[in-house]
Scaffold this motif. Structure first.
Motif, PDB file in Angstrom:
ATOM      1  N   ILE A   4       0.876  -1.313   0.114  1.00 22.43           N
ATOM      2  CA  ILE A   4       0.086   0.008  -0.051  1.00 22.43           C
ATOM      3  C   ILE A   4       0.792   1.284  -0.037  1.00 22.43           C
ATOM      4  O   ILE A   4       1.705   1.139   0.703  1.00 22.43           O
ATOM      5  N   SER A   5       0.491   2.282  -0.944  1.00 18.76           N
ATOM      6  CA  SER A   5       1.311   3.613  -1.039  1.00 18.76           C
ATOM      7  C   SER A   5       0.263   4.589  -0.378  1.00 18.76           C
ATOM      8  O   SER A   5      -0.580   4.525  -0.619  1.00 18.76           O
ATOM      9  N   PHE A   6       0.763   5.599   0.185  1.00 22.08           N
ATOM     10  CA  PHE A   6       0.367   6.744   0.742  1.00 22.08           C
ATOM     11  C   PHE A   6       0.871   8.117   0.175  1.00 22.08           C
ATOM     12  O   PHE A   6       2.287   8.202   0.260  1.00 22.08           O
ATOM     13  N   TYR A   7       0.199   8.754  -0.475  1.00 23.67           N
ATOM     14  CA  TYR A   7       0.773  10.118  -1.275  1.00 23.67           C
ATOM     15  C   TYR A   7       0.286  11.314  -0.377  1.00 23.67           C
ATOM     16  O   TYR A   7      -1.007  11.485   0.017  1.00 23.67           O
ATOM     17  N   ASN A   8       1.199  12.169  -0.118  1.00 17.05           N
ATOM     18  CA  ASN A   8       0.877  13.476   0.423  1.00 17.05           C
ATOM     19  C   ASN A   8       0.967  14.677  -0.459  1.00 17.05           C
ATOM     20  O   ASN A   8       2.274  14.585  -1.153  1.00 17.05           O
ATOM     21  N   TYR A   9       0.228  15.448  -0.723  1.00 18.79           N
ATOM     22  CA  TYR A   9       0.286  16.585  -1.550  1.00 18.79           C
ATOM     23  C   TYR A   9       0.566  18.031  -0.934  1.00 18.79           C
ATOM     24  O   TYR A   9       0.015  18.019   0.266  1.00 18.79           O
ATOM     25  N   ASP A  10       0.814  19.080  -1.754  1.00 15.56           N
ATOM     26  CA  ASP A  10       0.911  20.311  -1.245  1.00 15.56           C
ATOM     27  C   ASP A  10      -0.351  20.967  -0.921  1.00 15.56           C
ATOM     28  O   ASP A  10      -0.971  21.050  -2.102  1.00 15.56           O
ATOM     29  N   ASP A  11      -1.098  21.021   0.147  1.00 21.46           N
ATOM     30  CA  ASP A  11      -2.438  21.459   0.122  1.00 21.46           C
ATOM     31  C   ASP A  11      -3.396  21.088  -0.639  1.00 21.46           C
ATOM     32  O   ASP A  11      -4.114  21.714  -1.671  1.00 21.46           O
TER      33      ASP A  11
END
Length: 301
Positions: A203-210
């Motif tokens: 499983i991968s978790f992606y975090n974006y800028d705002d």
């Protein structure tokens, strides 16, 4: 408290002092991304579970009941008394407790015990159903089919992508599968996009800028959890040369999401400007500036 893992002896003393001063929960933040190493270090100190909240952030609970209330709460999406939803939330929580190799059923807070009796009938039934649910995550063909049947998200031959806000609406088997990775990552609600690797136990978790406010948010970090090896790998995507953007955000959320219509309208505008078949990623921020008019670009990035 922040900890510096370069000096184990000083760290041991500082953490012990902080533990004495804390009332119910000690919050530990750590630089870097050695999640499992830090977790094991803390558990050796306290002889109690260190609960990941997000990468590099942990809760140490002084009371097991408080910990279980927290773990139960993150599986509930605005509980409102819906019987089937409450039943699913309980089973997901209990299945994940089993995955953590914890026998929590016999020592649960009164509120959770009451909910088990109300929605599942009795503890023996709850244990049996949660065990069956956990085992269902090992059926690869079932996982692939449930991804295809999901109420939202993007499917291809290799992967399934969905926003964390829509996970409570997935089939309980998928919720448990994602939650298993969350045991290492932390509260999955702290991620933006979640990716199920269909052909591996990852499983991968992606975090974006705002993510919530930017129409085209930039990818900042990606964390991949290998459940088979119980490993977590961190990838930094911040780049000045090739900033990866997320397009067509409405595809990842439910239609009930408050920004769904706004994002859908914006996506239609992009398609009118020729951005239709973008492949897996679409143009980078730098490439997009060569495609769109500068004035329009200023409004969206």
């Amino acid at each position: 408290m922040d900890i510096d893992n370069n000096d184990p002896q000083n760290l041991f003393v500082e953490v012990k002092e902080a533990w004495k001063d804390s009332k119910e929960i000690l919050t530990i933040s750590s630089p870097g991304i050695k999640q499992r190493e830090i977790q094991q270090f803390l558990e050796n100190i306290f002889s109690t579970p260190a609960t990941p909240v997000a990468p590099g952030l942990f809760y140490i609970f002084k009371n097991d009941g408080s910990r279980e209330k927290y773990l139960y709460s993150i599986q509930r999406d605005l509980p409102g008394g819906d019987t089937e939803k409450e039943k699913s939330d309980l089973l997901v929580y209990l299945a994940l407790a089993r995955f953590r190799s914890e026998n929590v059923v016999s020592n649960l807070p009164e509120q959770i015990q009451d909910n088990i009796k109300l929605y599942l009938g009795n503890f023996l039934k709850a244990v049996s159903l949660s065990k069956k649910l956990l085992f269902s995550t090992g059926e690869k063909s079932n996982i692939i089919q449930l991804c295809k049947d999901a109420p939202t998200g993007i499917n291809d031959d290799e992967s399934f992508y969905i926003h964390s806000s829509a996970v409570p609406n997935l089939d309980p088997t998928l919720r448990v599968f994602i939650g298993m990775a969350g045991i290492f990552y932390g509260d999955i609600n702290n991620a933006d996009i979640i990716k199920i690797h269909k052909n591996s136990i990852k499983i991968s978790f992606y975090n974006y800028d705002d993510f919530n406010n930017k129409l085209l948010p930039e990818l900042h970090t990606r964390i991949k959890i290998d459940l088979a090896k119980q490993q977590m790998n961190f990838y930094n995507h911040r780049s000045q040369k090739n900033q990866q953007l997320l397009y067509f955000k409405e595809q990842y959320v439910l239609e009930s999401h408050p920004a769904y219509q706004k994002w859908k309208t914006f996506s239609e505008t992009l398609k009118e400007k020729g951005l239709k078949d973008l492949g897996e990623y679409g143009p980078s921020k730098q490439e997009l500036s060569k495609i769109l008019e500068k004035e329009f670009l200023k409004e969206i990035i």
